[in-house]
Design a protein around this motif. Structure first.
Motif, PDB file in Angstrom:
ATOM      1  N   TYR A   1      -6.034   4.448   1.771  1.00 50.11           N
ATOM      2  CA  TYR A   1      -4.904   3.805   2.442  1.00 50.11           C
ATOM      3  C   TYR A   1      -5.351   3.036   3.685  1.00 50.11           C
ATOM      4  CZ  TYR A   1      -0.341   3.276   4.666  1.00 50.11           C
ATOM      5  OH  TYR A   1       0.776   2.754   5.250  1.00 50.11           O
TER       6      TYR A   1
ATOM      7  N   LYS B   1       0.848  -1.192   0.000  1.00 46.35           N
ATOM      8  CA  LYS B   1       0.000   0.000   0.000  1.00 46.35           C
ATOM      9  C   LYS B   1       0.880   1.237   0.000  1.00 46.35           C
ATOM     10  CE  LYS B   1      -2.666  -0.572   3.645  1.00 46.35           C
ATOM     11  NZ  LYS B   1      -3.813  -0.481   4.559  1.00 46.35           N
ATOM     12  N   LYS B   2       0.465   2.233  -0.774  1.00 47.75           N
ATOM     13  CA  LYS B   2       1.153   3.516  -0.804  1.00 47.75           C
ATOM     14  C   LYS B   2       0.158   4.620  -0.519  1.00 47.75           C
ATOM     15  CE  LYS B   2       4.830   2.450  -4.047  1.00 47.75           C
ATOM     16  NZ  LYS B   2       5.488   2.879  -5.270  1.00 47.75           N
ATOM     17  N   LEU B   3       0.613   5.626   0.207  1.00 42.42           N
ATOM     18  CA  LEU B   3      -0.218   6.779   0.501  1.00 42.42           C
ATOM     19  C   LEU B   3      -0.101   7.752  -0.667  1.00 42.42           C
ATOM     20  CD1 LEU B   3      -2.034   8.182   2.544  1.00 42.42           C
ATOM     21  CD2 LEU B   3      -0.007   9.157   3.580  1.00 42.42           C
TER      22      LEU B   3
END
Length: 70
Positions: free
Chosen positions: A25, A3-5
């Protein structure tokens, strides 16, 4: 799970896509985060606008999905 913000582009974007990206997120609905943000603006005398602006500058934008189906 990677996961990336990131700020959202279109699907969850209202102003700059910051709250939509944070909601994605953490896996919550963006409307809940937006309501909490607006409620938080009242007692803090709009001081939440400063971190929102900083996040909008430093959070990368989500890449537009290109459809390659022919």
């Amino acid at each position: 799970m990677n996961k990336k913000l990131m700020r959202t582009n279109y699907s969850d974007k209202v102003l700059l896509g910051v709250l939509g990206g944070i909601a994605r997120y953490f896996g919550i609905k963006p409307i809940i985060l937006r309501i909490l943000f607006v409620i938080g603006l009242i007692p803090t005398s709009f001081l939440l606008i400063i971190p929102y602006t900083i996040l909008s500058y430093f959070m990368p934008r989500e890449q537009a999905e290109e459809s390659t189906s022919r």
